[in-house]
Write a protein that holds these residues in place. Structure first.
Motif, PDB file in Angstrom:
ATOM      1  N   SER A 101       0.850  -1.188   0.000  1.00 23.05           N
ATOM      2  CA  SER A 101       0.000   0.000   0.000  1.00 23.05           C
ATOM      3  C   SER A 101       0.893   1.248   0.000  1.00 23.05           C
ATOM      4  CB  SER A 101      -0.927  -0.002   1.218  1.00 23.05           C
ATOM      5  OG  SER A 101      -0.162   0.079   2.406  1.00 23.05           O
ATOM      6  N   PHE A 102       0.298   2.391  -0.260  1.00 19.52           N
ATOM      7  CA  PHE A 102       1.043   3.647  -0.266  1.00 19.52           C
ATOM      8  C   PHE A 102       0.554   4.548   0.857  1.00 19.52           C
ATOM      9  CE2 PHE A 102       1.778   2.041  -4.452  1.00 19.52           C
ATOM     10  CZ  PHE A 102       3.064   2.459  -4.746  1.00 19.52           C
ATOM     11  N   ARG A 103       1.484   5.340   1.394  1.00 18.34           N
ATOM     12  CA  ARG A 103       1.160   6.277   2.474  1.00 18.34           C
ATOM     13  C   ARG A 103       1.738   7.637   2.119  1.00 18.34           C
ATOM     14  NH1 ARG A 103       0.099   6.015   8.164  1.00 18.34           N
ATOM     15  NH2 ARG A 103       0.971   7.827   9.207  1.00 18.34           N
ATOM     16  N   ASP A 104       0.905   8.693   2.204  1.00 18.15           N
ATOM     17  CA  ASP A 104       1.387  10.042   1.928  1.00 18.15           C
ATOM     18  C   ASP A 104       2.498  10.405   2.903  1.00 18.15           C
ATOM     19  OD1 ASP A 104      -0.432  10.358  -0.109  1.00 18.15           O
ATOM     20  OD2 ASP A 104      -1.770  11.700   0.999  1.00 18.15           O
ATOM     21  N   ILE A 105       3.540  11.023   2.387  1.00 15.62           N
ATOM     22  CA  ILE A 105       4.634  11.510   3.223  1.00 15.62           C
ATOM     23  C   ILE A 105       4.263  12.850   3.834  1.00 15.62           C
ATOM     24  CG2 ILE A 105       7.033  12.327   3.183  1.00 15.62           C
ATOM     25  CD1 ILE A 105       7.461  10.318   0.863  1.00 15.62           C
ATOM     26  N   VAL A 106       3.549  13.651   3.064  1.00 13.27           N
ATOM     27  CA  VAL A 106       3.096  14.971   3.504  1.00 13.27           C
ATOM     28  C   VAL A 106       1.716  15.197   2.894  1.00 13.27           C
ATOM     29  CG1 VAL A 106       4.228  16.141   1.572  1.00 13.27           C
ATOM     30  CG2 VAL A 106       3.766  17.424   3.640  1.00 13.27           C
ATOM     31  N   HIS A 107       0.859  15.890   3.617  1.00 10.98           N
ATOM     32  CA  HIS A 107      -0.478  16.149   3.091  1.00 10.98           C
ATOM     33  C   HIS A 107      -1.116  17.316   3.841  1.00 10.98           C
ATOM     34  CE1 HIS A 107      -2.486  14.257   6.561  1.00 10.98           C
ATOM     35  NE2 HIS A 107      -1.442  13.456   6.553  1.00 10.98           N
ATOM     36  N   PRO A 108      -2.045  18.017   3.176  1.00  7.32           N
ATOM     37  CA  PRO A 108      -2.770  19.092   3.856  1.00  7.32           C
ATOM     38  C   PRO A 108      -3.626  18.514   4.989  1.00  7.32           C
ATOM     39  CG  PRO A 108      -3.060  19.226   1.482  1.00  7.32           C
ATOM     40  CD  PRO A 108      -2.414  17.918   1.770  1.00  7.32           C
ATOM     41  N   ILE A 109      -3.774  19.270   6.049  1.00  4.55           N
ATOM     42  CA  ILE A 109      -4.553  18.819   7.207  1.00  4.55           C
ATOM     43  C   ILE A 109      -6.033  19.127   7.051  1.00  4.55           C
ATOM     44  CG2 ILE A 109      -4.883  19.160   9.702  1.00  4.55           C
ATOM     45  CD1 ILE A 109      -2.401  17.531   8.974  1.00  4.55           C
ATOM     46  N   ASN A 110      -6.355  20.208   6.330  1.00  6.90           N
ATOM     47  CA  ASN A 110      -7.774  20.542   6.207  1.00  6.90           C
ATOM     48  C   ASN A 110      -8.173  20.724   4.739  1.00  6.90           C
ATOM     49  OD1 ASN A 110      -7.405  23.392   5.451  1.00  6.90           O
ATOM     50  ND2 ASN A 110      -6.709  23.649   7.572  1.00  6.90           N
ATOM     51  N   ALA A 111      -9.456  20.621   4.474  1.00  8.03           N
ATOM     52  CA  ALA A 111      -9.988  20.681   3.110  1.00  8.03           C
ATOM     53  C   ALA A 111      -9.764  22.048   2.478  1.00  8.03           C
ATOM     54  CB  ALA A 111     -11.471  20.339   3.119  1.00  8.03           C
ATOM     55  N   GLN A 112      -9.819  23.108   3.269  1.00  8.65           N
ATOM     56  CA  GLN A 112      -9.639  24.459   2.737  1.00  8.65           C
ATOM     57  C   GLN A 112      -8.237  24.620   2.139  1.00  8.65           C
ATOM     58  OE1 GLN A 112     -10.172  27.638   5.565  1.00  8.65           O
ATOM     59  NE2 GLN A 112      -9.456  29.189   4.145  1.00  8.65           N
ATOM     60  N   PHE A 113      -7.199  24.216   2.885  1.00  8.38           N
ATOM     61  CA  PHE A 113      -5.842  24.362   2.354  1.00  8.38           C
ATOM     62  C   PHE A 113      -5.609  23.390   1.202  1.00  8.38           C
ATOM     63  CE2 PHE A 113      -1.238  23.745   2.137  1.00  8.38           C
ATOM     64  CZ  PHE A 113      -0.878  25.051   1.835  1.00  8.38           C
ATOM     65  N   ARG A 114      -6.177  22.203   1.265  1.00  7.79           N
ATOM     66  CA  ARG A 114      -6.036  21.254   0.159  1.00  7.79           C
ATOM     67  C   ARG A 114      -6.610  21.852  -1.127  1.00  7.79           C
ATOM     68  NH1 ARG A 114      -4.487  16.390  -0.971  1.00  7.79           N
ATOM     69  NH2 ARG A 114      -5.253  15.403  -2.841  1.00  7.79           N
ATOM     70  N   ALA A 115      -7.787  22.462  -1.042  1.00  6.54           N
ATOM     71  CA  ALA A 115      -8.411  23.083  -2.217  1.00  6.54           C
ATOM     72  C   ALA A 115      -7.548  24.228  -2.741  1.00  6.54           C
ATOM     73  CB  ALA A 115      -9.815  23.564  -1.867  1.00  6.54           C
ATOM     74  N   GLU A 116      -7.020  25.046  -1.837  1.00  3.42           N
ATOM     75  CA  GLU A 116      -6.156  26.160  -2.228  1.00  3.42           C
ATOM     76  C   GLU A 116      -4.897  25.655  -2.926  1.00  3.42           C
ATOM     77  OE1 GLU A 116      -3.427  29.529  -0.014  1.00  3.42           O
ATOM     78  OE2 GLU A 116      -5.223  28.827   1.020  1.00  3.42           O
ATOM     79  N   LEU A 117      -4.254  24.650  -2.337  1.00  5.24           N
ATOM     80  CA  LEU A 117      -3.042  24.071  -2.905  1.00  5.24           C
ATOM     81  C   LEU A 117      -3.330  23.443  -4.269  1.00  5.24           C
ATOM     82  CD1 LEU A 117      -0.062  23.246  -2.627  1.00  5.24           C
ATOM     83  CD2 LEU A 117      -0.857  21.198  -1.410  1.00  5.24           C
ATOM     84  N   GLU A 118      -4.398  22.667  -4.346  1.00  2.00           N
ATOM     85  CA  GLU A 118      -4.748  21.997  -5.601  1.00  2.00           C
ATOM     86  C   GLU A 118      -5.017  23.018  -6.707  1.00  2.00           C
ATOM     87  OE1 GLU A 118      -6.889  17.981  -6.261  1.00  2.00           O
ATOM     88  OE2 GLU A 118      -8.447  19.497  -5.992  1.00  2.00           O
ATOM     89  N   GLN A 119      -5.779  24.055  -6.406  1.00  2.00           N
ATOM     90  CA  GLN A 119      -6.092  25.061  -7.422  1.00  2.00           C
ATOM     91  C   GLN A 119      -4.840  25.806  -7.869  1.00  2.00           C
ATOM     92  OE1 GLN A 119      -9.299  25.334  -8.787  1.00  2.00           O
ATOM     93  NE2 GLN A 119      -7.981  26.275 -10.317  1.00  2.00           N
ATOM     94  N   ALA A 120      -3.975  26.155  -6.934  1.00  2.00           N
ATOM     95  CA  ALA A 120      -2.741  26.873  -7.280  1.00  2.00           C
ATOM     96  C   ALA A 120      -1.833  26.011  -8.154  1.00  2.00           C
ATOM     97  CB  ALA A 120      -2.011  27.302  -6.003  1.00  2.00           C
TER      98      ALA A 120
END
Length: 103
Positions: free
Chosen positions: A56-75
């Motif tokens: 299986s795979f495990r993220d090494i780093v990831h956003p903690i909340n949906a708001q920052f994930r959306a911001e990061l993804e869009q950027a």
């Protein structure tokens, strides 16, 4: 936390993975190997991960909340599209220059 730089490291023409990206946060932390994926008629990002012994795979780093994930993804996706258009324009310009030299 502010996204202070996004670098498109590599583009891919074939398959669902379209690019590998590095993101700098607050001019202090770089996150490498974020992947831009196009699947099911939409773009999204996949965070860097490692393979576990069970396969299986495990993220090494990831956003903690949906708001920052959306911001990061869009950027990241916006930066991908900007760089893609610039790269294609440069390739077209180079092709035109080579065609003009052939005459």
């Amino acid at each position: 936390m502010q996204i202070t730089d996004i670098k498109i490291r590599k583009f891919f023409d074939e398959g669902p993975m379209k690019a590998v990206v590095s993101v700098t946060l607050d001019d202090a932390l770089a996150v490498h190997d974020i992947k831009v994926i196009y699947a099911r008629e939409r773009y999204f990002i996949v965070m860097p991960s490692r393979k576990n012994p069970d396969g299986s795979f495990r993220d090494i780093v990831h956003p903690i909340n949906a708001q920052f994930r959306a911001e990061l993804e869009q950027a990241v996706i916006d930066a991908y599209h900007v760089q893609l258009v610039a790269t294609q324009a440069e390739e077209n310009r180079d092709a035109s220059d080579h065609t003009a030299l052939a005459y």
